[in-house]
Design a protein around this motif. Structure first.
Motif, PDB file in Angstrom:
ATOM      1  N   PRO A  31       0.804  -1.232   0.000  1.00  0.00           N
ATOM      2  CA  PRO A  31       0.000   0.000   0.000  1.00  0.00           C
ATOM      3  C   PRO A  31       0.834   1.277   0.000  1.00  0.00           C
ATOM      4  O   PRO A  31       0.499   2.238  -0.701  1.00  0.00           O
ATOM      5  CB  PRO A  31      -0.816  -0.104   1.293  1.00  0.00           C
ATOM      6  N   VAL A  32       1.921   1.273   0.774  1.00  0.00           N
ATOM      7  CA  VAL A  32       2.759   2.472   0.831  1.00  0.00           C
ATOM      8  C   VAL A  32       3.417   2.699  -0.528  1.00  0.00           C
ATOM      9  O   VAL A  32       3.464   3.823  -1.036  1.00  0.00           O
ATOM     10  CB  VAL A  32       3.828   2.320   1.944  1.00  0.00           C
ATOM     11  N   PHE A  82      -0.306   5.463   9.132  1.00  0.00           N
ATOM     12  CA  PHE A  82       0.442   4.258   9.464  1.00  0.00           C
ATOM     13  C   PHE A  82       1.927   4.585   9.320  1.00  0.00           C
ATOM     14  O   PHE A  82       2.320   5.421   8.504  1.00  0.00           O
ATOM     15  CB  PHE A  82       0.054   3.108   8.538  1.00  0.00           C
ATOM     16  N   GLY A  83       2.737   3.898  10.133  1.00  0.00           N
ATOM     17  CA  GLY A  83       4.128   4.290  10.344  1.00  0.00           C
ATOM     18  C   GLY A  83       5.011   4.435   9.129  1.00  0.00           C
ATOM     19  O   GLY A  83       5.737   5.420   8.995  1.00  0.00           O
ATOM     20  N   ARG A 106       8.136   8.023   6.260  1.00  0.00           N
ATOM     21  CA  ARG A 106       9.521   8.070   5.784  1.00  0.00           C
ATOM     22  C   ARG A 106       9.643   8.130   4.262  1.00  0.00           C
ATOM     23  O   ARG A 106      10.741   8.256   3.737  1.00  0.00           O
ATOM     24  CB  ARG A 106      10.293   6.866   6.334  1.00  0.00           C
ATOM     25  N   PRO A 125      17.541   1.133   3.550  1.00  0.00           N
ATOM     26  CA  PRO A 125      16.449   1.455   4.475  1.00  0.00           C
ATOM     27  C   PRO A 125      16.742   2.711   5.300  1.00  0.00           C
ATOM     28  O   PRO A 125      15.829   3.399   5.731  1.00  0.00           O
ATOM     29  CB  PRO A 125      16.371   0.219   5.371  1.00  0.00           C
ATOM     30  N   SER A 172       7.689  -1.853   5.101  1.00  0.00           N
ATOM     31  CA  SER A 172       7.918  -3.216   5.579  1.00  0.00           C
ATOM     32  C   SER A 172       7.320  -4.222   4.606  1.00  0.00           C
ATOM     33  O   SER A 172       7.549  -5.410   4.722  1.00  0.00           O
ATOM     34  CB  SER A 172       7.337  -3.394   6.974  1.00  0.00           C
ATOM     35  N   GLU A 173       6.531  -3.751   3.641  1.00  0.00           N
ATOM     36  CA  GLU A 173       5.999  -4.656   2.626  1.00  0.00           C
ATOM     37  C   GLU A 173       6.623  -4.410   1.251  1.00  0.00           C
ATOM     38  O   GLU A 173       6.235  -5.029   0.266  1.00  0.00           O
ATOM     39  CB  GLU A 173       4.480  -4.485   2.532  1.00  0.00           C
ATOM     40  N   TYR A 184      16.628  -6.356   0.414  1.00  0.00           N
ATOM     41  CA  TYR A 184      17.740  -5.801   1.189  1.00  0.00           C
ATOM     42  C   TYR A 184      17.898  -6.568   2.503  1.00  0.00           C
ATOM     43  O   TYR A 184      18.968  -7.008   2.875  1.00  0.00           O
ATOM     44  CB  TYR A 184      17.469  -4.322   1.486  1.00  0.00           C
ATOM     45  N   GLN A 185      16.778  -6.727   3.189  1.00  0.00           N
ATOM     46  CA  GLN A 185      16.796  -7.330   4.521  1.00  0.00           C
ATOM     47  C   GLN A 185      17.168  -8.811   4.483  1.00  0.00           C
ATOM     48  O   GLN A 185      17.879  -9.301   5.347  1.00  0.00           O
ATOM     49  CB  GLN A 185      15.397  -7.169   5.130  1.00  0.00           C
TER      50      GLN A 185
END
Lengths: 364, 334
Positions: free
Chosen positions: A63-64, A89-90, A94, A337, A348-349, A356-357
């Motif tokens: 969604p972001v 939402f968080g 950013r 990130p 996070s999605e 990367y993670q």
């Protein structure tokens, strides 16, 4: 909550992976629609478990990430209005917009608050009657019912300073847009689990019928995903694409009718602007005229400069499945990130954040 | 005295003295502190370890502890991780105007309890009061001095290929316990923070072996961040197995709900030890005898391959790189 380990069982996973390898003869390309699936696939190493004949692409299900830069710019402009509290939402704070970000606006004095549910945003409005509280409504069919419920709650409790900037998007229309474009040839789609809890499996029927593409709805545990891939490979090998549910503990064919009725009561379907894809007809949710006092688009007006996309950022291509995160020249070198260039590295999605993670030694 | 902290409590005058005498001294009394000189004087000889840390946890009371206990345990553990026996702490409190004295007393009592358990004395202290809004209730800074026995050489740079990686217990308890209390995210659970002083566990480990090469407590950033720090500092690779890492059911469930990985969630009463392979079983047995090490496990080993990287064999079998925590831990929304 129980049954976590059961869905991560090593022996069952290997058994499924073996069956997939046995079945798979053709080289095929699958797209996991959801960012949640991309993360689970990389976190558990599912790409390494499935045979080389199965190629996997990430889709637009973050969604972001799919929030258009122009819409983000609007949210940032709203945050800079006097006596406005932005709730969001968080991850959203950013994401870099054309000229700033919500985080930057916050540092410069705007009141931007992270909430975990829309109901919290209504409560903030109730506690701050002298301010206007705007919730940035992003998400797919999963979050839409809760946003609809928040508008009804605000109405019921006569909280008139609560508003939604509705950027909610719908899943089947964007799948249709991707398939229509023909840019990325797909054999099968790993269907969204949480979205389908709400809308059921019927809205995807057009995918096998009109495009000959298989569609299997999956849960988010590693065994769910392997089972889904197994079913997709089986359908594709047999040449019998159809819609199947590999997540029966969460998804019923008819979905959650009550939640969707609530959504349709508050919202009507309209066009939406998707990052990397553009305007897709019938793919967004707009607040109905009946509830326009809660619609930030009707209540506030902001003037915006034309949006700019960050130079070199391939988020748009990644969202359409046209590029893998590792194909972006900025990945890991400029875009991380800690200092993300595009939203796919923030969320996070987001696919880039997942790659990367959860890197493998080969792609370091 | 009134029920809450006033700016005058930080004036340096009568109320300041009263605050120290009534709220701190009765609980923390010891000969060096009681003198109330400008500095505390103590004797020590040998190699000393010295550390400092600030504590700003929100909320200040959480299941399994509070900011006071955390401020003692955190600094005690930092000393212990270098093999030092903690001796003395200093404690400085920055208090927001309006903070309840009853809550302050509760926190000082828990400081006393934690210090007693860790066998350290608080021999120097300071209090400051700031205007409402200039601090969030209470911030505490502690510094600590510890003594290192001859022959003990523990550093993040000492890991060698072939060493085993031990973890003292379940991960993620503190982070999830705190998150369960955060505004807007409350969920009912019985989980408590693991906040605990590890100095005794460490001294027991040091009694049975001289084979501890590295030790670190995986606090903020979690196990993944600590292992990455050690791999980089020692210029070695670390390979761990996801299935061997102990995680409580509640933590697993909360992480699934919030979209987090327990290896990135904070701990306040756990340690990672990188040890000589010969002594591994002996050290593990010793750890398991202590309450704070009863779930200890061997979770991996040190390799000369891919120096500076941490590789995890996932539950399903394939391996992936484990990075440090990036950014903030935020729950997913979809």
């Amino acid at each position: 909550m129980k049954f976590i380990d059961e869905y991560q069982d090593n022996k069952l996973a290997r058994g499924l992976a073996y069956r997939i390898a046995q079945r798979s003869t053709k080289t095929i390309r699958l797209m996991e629609f959801c960012g949640g699936h991309t993360h689970a696939i990389l976190r558990y190493g599912i790409r390494q478990l499935v045979p080389k004949t199965v190629e996997m692409r990430s889709g637009p299900g973050c969604p972001v990430c799919v929030t258009a830069t122009a819409d983000l710019d609007k949210a940032i402009a709203l945050a800079r209005l006097p006596d406005v509290i932005i709730t969001t939402f968080g991850d959203m704070i950013r994401v870099p917009g054309s000229y700033s970000s919500l985080q930057q606006a916050k540092a410069e004095g705007a009141d931007v608050r992270i909430v975990y549910s829309t109901i919290d945003a209504v409560e903030i409005a109730g506690a701050n009657p002298e301010k206007s509280v705007i919730f940035i409504g992003i998400g797919f069919e999963t979050t839409a019912p809760t946003i609809a419920a928040s508008i009804l709650k605000a109405q019921q409790e006569k909280i008139e300073n609560f508003h939604i900037l509705s950027l909610n998007k719908l899943t089947p229309p964007v799948m249709k847009a991707l398939l229509d474009s023909g840019e990325v040839k797909l054999d099968g789609i790993i269907g969204p689990g949480h979205v389908s809890v709400i809308i059921g499996s019927h809205p995807y029927e057009f995918i096998p019928r009109d495009y000959g593409v298989a569609c299997v709805i999956s849960g988010f545990e590693p065994l769910d995903i392997l089972l889904c891939i197994d079913k997709l490979v089986e359908q594709i090998e047999k040449g019998e694409p159809k819609v199947e549910i590999a997540y029966p503990r969460g998804v019923k064919p008819e979905g959650n009718r009550k939640a969707w009725q609530l959504t349709e009561h508050v919202f009507e379907i309209g066009e939406a602007n998707w990052r990397g894809i553009g305007i897709v007809p019938q793919s967004g949710l707009k607040v109905r005229a009946k509830y326009e006092q809660f619609d930030a688009d009707k209540v506030f007006s902001v003037s915006l400069k034309p949006p700019r996309e960050p130079k070199g950022c391939r988020c748009g291509d990644v969202i359409r499945g046209a590029a893998m995160p590792l194909e972006c020249k900025l990945f890991r070198k400029v875009c991380t990130p800690e200092s993300p260039v595009g939203p796919c590295m923030v969320s996070s999605e987001g696919a880039c954040a997942a790659y990367y993670q959860y890197g493998t030694l080969e792609n370091l | 005295m009134d029920d809450s902290i006033l700016l005058a409590h930080g004036s340096g005058g009568k109320l300041s003295h009263e605050l120290v005498e009534k709220k701190f001294l009765p609980f923390l009394a010891n000969p060096a502190l009681n003198k109330l000189d400008d500095s505390a004087i103590f004797e020590a000889s040998g190699r000393l370890a010295f550390t400092t840390d600030g504590y700003v946890v929100n909320p200040i009371f959480f299941p399994g502890g509070d900011i006071g206990k955390l401020a003692v345990c955190g600094t005690v553990n930092d000393l212990a991780m270098n093999g030092a026996r903690p001796l003395y702490l200093s404690l400085s409190a920055i208090i927001e105007e309006g903070f309840l004295l009853s809550e302050l007393e509760q926190i000082v009592q828990s400081i006393k309890k934690a210090a007693e358990e860790a066998e350290v004395s608080i021999i120097a202290g300071d209090t400051k009061v700031v205007n409402r809004g200039q601090a969030d209730k209470l911030f505490i800074t502690t510094s600590g001095v510890g003594i290192i026995s001859p022959g003990v050489d523990i550093s993040g740079a000492n890991a060698r290929a072939g060493d085993k990686v031990l973890l003292s217990g379940t991960i993620g308890d503190h982070g999830i316990a705190i998150m369960s209390q955060r505004e807007g995210l409350r969920f009912a659970m019985t989980l408590e923070s693991d906040c605990a002083p590890l100095s005794k566990l460490v001294s027991q480990m040091l009694e049975v072996t001289s084979g501890i090469h590295c030790m670190r407590d995986p606090t903020r950033g979690g196990l993944a961040t600590t292992l990455n720090e050690l791999a980089r500092q020692s210029k070695v690779g670390i390979v761990i197995e996801e299935a061997k890492i102990p995680v409580k059911e509640e933590v697993k469930a909360a992480c699934e709900l919030l979209g987090l990985d327990p290896i990135h969630v904070a701990n306040e009463g756990k340690l990672v030890a990188i040890v000589d392979p010969v002594d591994t079983e002996k050290i593990l047995a010793c750890m398991r005898k202590n309450t704070y090490g009863r779930d200890a496990a061997i979770i991996g080993e040190v390799s000369k391959e891919h120096p500076g990287k941490v590789i995890m064999k996932t539950k399903l079998g394939p391996s992936r790189v484990v990075d440090m925590l990036s950014g903030e831990l935020l729950p997913r929304i979809c």
